[in-house]
Design a protein around this motif. Structure first.
Motif, short mmCIF file in Angstrom:
data_model
loop_
_atom_site.label_atom_id
_atom_site.label_comp_id
_atom_site.label_asym_id
_atom_site.label_seq_id
_atom_site.Cartn_x
_atom_site.Cartn_y
_atom_site.Cartn_z
N VAL A 159 31.58 62.13 41.89
CA VAL A 159 31.27 62.76 43.18
C VAL A 159 32.16 62.18 44.27
O VAL A 159 32.86 62.91 44.98
CB VAL A 159 29.78 62.55 43.54
N TYR A 160 32.15 60.84 44.42
CA TYR A 160 32.86 60.26 45.56
C TYR A 160 34.36 60.11 45.35
O TYR A 160 35.09 59.78 46.29
CB TYR A 160 32.23 58.93 45.99
N TRP A 187 25.15 62.66 52.83
CA TRP A 187 26.28 63.51 52.45
C TRP A 187 27.29 63.73 53.57
O TRP A 187 28.50 63.77 53.33
CB TRP A 187 25.76 64.86 51.95
N ARG A 227 31.08 62.67 52.40
CA ARG A 227 32.12 63.67 52.17
C ARG A 227 33.31 63.50 53.09
O ARG A 227 34.24 64.30 53.08
CB ARG A 227 31.56 65.08 52.37
N GLU A 276 35.92 68.53 49.01
CA GLU A 276 34.47 68.59 49.21
C GLU A 276 33.82 69.57 48.25
O GLU A 276 32.73 69.31 47.73
CB GLU A 276 34.16 68.98 50.65
N LYS A 311 30.84 68.68 45.64
CA LYS A 311 29.56 69.38 45.54
C LYS A 311 29.28 69.82 44.10
O LYS A 311 28.14 69.78 43.63
CB LYS A 311 29.56 70.59 46.48
N PHE A 351 28.21 66.81 42.21
CA PHE A 351 26.85 66.40 42.59
C PHE A 351 25.82 67.34 41.99
O PHE A 351 24.71 66.91 41.62
CB PHE A 351 26.73 66.36 44.11
N TRP A 361 21.45 60.58 48.49
CA TRP A 361 22.80 61.12 48.63
C TRP A 361 22.82 62.36 49.51
O TRP A 361 23.78 62.60 50.24
CB TRP A 361 23.40 61.40 47.26
N ASP A 362 21.76 63.16 49.45
CA ASP A 362 21.67 64.32 50.34
C ASP A 362 21.68 63.86 51.81
O ASP A 362 22.38 64.44 52.65
CB ASP A 362 20.38 65.10 50.07
#
Length: 209
Positions: A133-134, A168, A172, A139, A143, A146, A164-165
């Motif tokens: 993810v990271y 975010w 991001r 972006e 997503k 994720f 994480w939400d």
């Protein structure tokens, strides 16, 4: 110490990390106090401690505005990215002092907080899934990764998904770097490599030791 804390600083800091350690401080009584440290990564790739400040644990935007204004007055005119975690009021202060600076949540802190909600036997698998993810290049790709993490781990560890939400918007920041800033802007030059000066005419490269 005062002379060191007031010394002039480089005008350009690609990355500044701001974090705290808690130590016992004797004032009228012994108490745990946060000691805030701002560390920069210079254009040469070196680490430089910009300053150290003592807090009381109740710091907010006004406190951080004072700290960042001090850094700006000591010469730091531009910062590409400030990396921090959970320091109330700091993102707003960054925007005030350096309007174009990106505020990035510290991934290390975010991972550590994620592990608090997971069984130790799953730490390696979760770390591997979240790394996708990271480290995603965009972006949109982040997503997608994720969403895959949600499918694999969301039912078992919904608290990690919420964590994480909630983070975010700042996680991001790296995949969301702007691509069309004015020529010469710091963000426009983030991929440039520092060039070594050419040797004087008539001199070849220096031999290796």
């Amino acid at each position: 110490m005062v002379e060191w804390q007031d010394r002039p600083l480089d005008p350009l800091c690609p990355v500044v990390f701001i974090d705290a350690i808690h130590v016992k401080v004797r004032d009228s009584q012994v108490a745990n106090r946060p000691i805030y440290v701002a560390m920069a990564v210079t254009c040469e790739g070196q680490r430089d401690i910009l300053g150290i400040w003592t807090g009381d644990g109740g710091e907010g935007a006004k406190y951080w505005l004072h700290v960042l204004t001090e850094l700006r007055n000591r010469g730091v005119g531009d910062v590409l990215m400030v990396v921090c975690d959970g320091l109330t009021g700091l993102p707003d202060a960054v925007t005030t002092v350096w309007p174009r600076t990106i505020v990035q949540t510290c991934i290390v802190h975010l991972l550590r907080n994620s592990f608090r909600y997971a069984g130790r036997q799953h730490w390696d698998a979760i770390a591997k899934a979240l790394k996708l993810v990271y480290t995603a290049p965009t972006e949109a790709a982040a997503k997608e990764r994720f969403a895959e993490f949600l499918d694999s781990w969301g039912a078992r560890y919904p608290a990690i998904v919420r964590l994480w939400d909630n983070a975010w918007a700042s996680v991001r920041a790296v995949p969301g770097l702007r691509r069309r800033d004015p020529a010469g802007d710091l963000l426009d030059q983030r991929h440039r490599e520092r060039q070594r000066p050419h040797p004087p005419r008539g001199q070849g490269p220096r031999p290796l030791p």
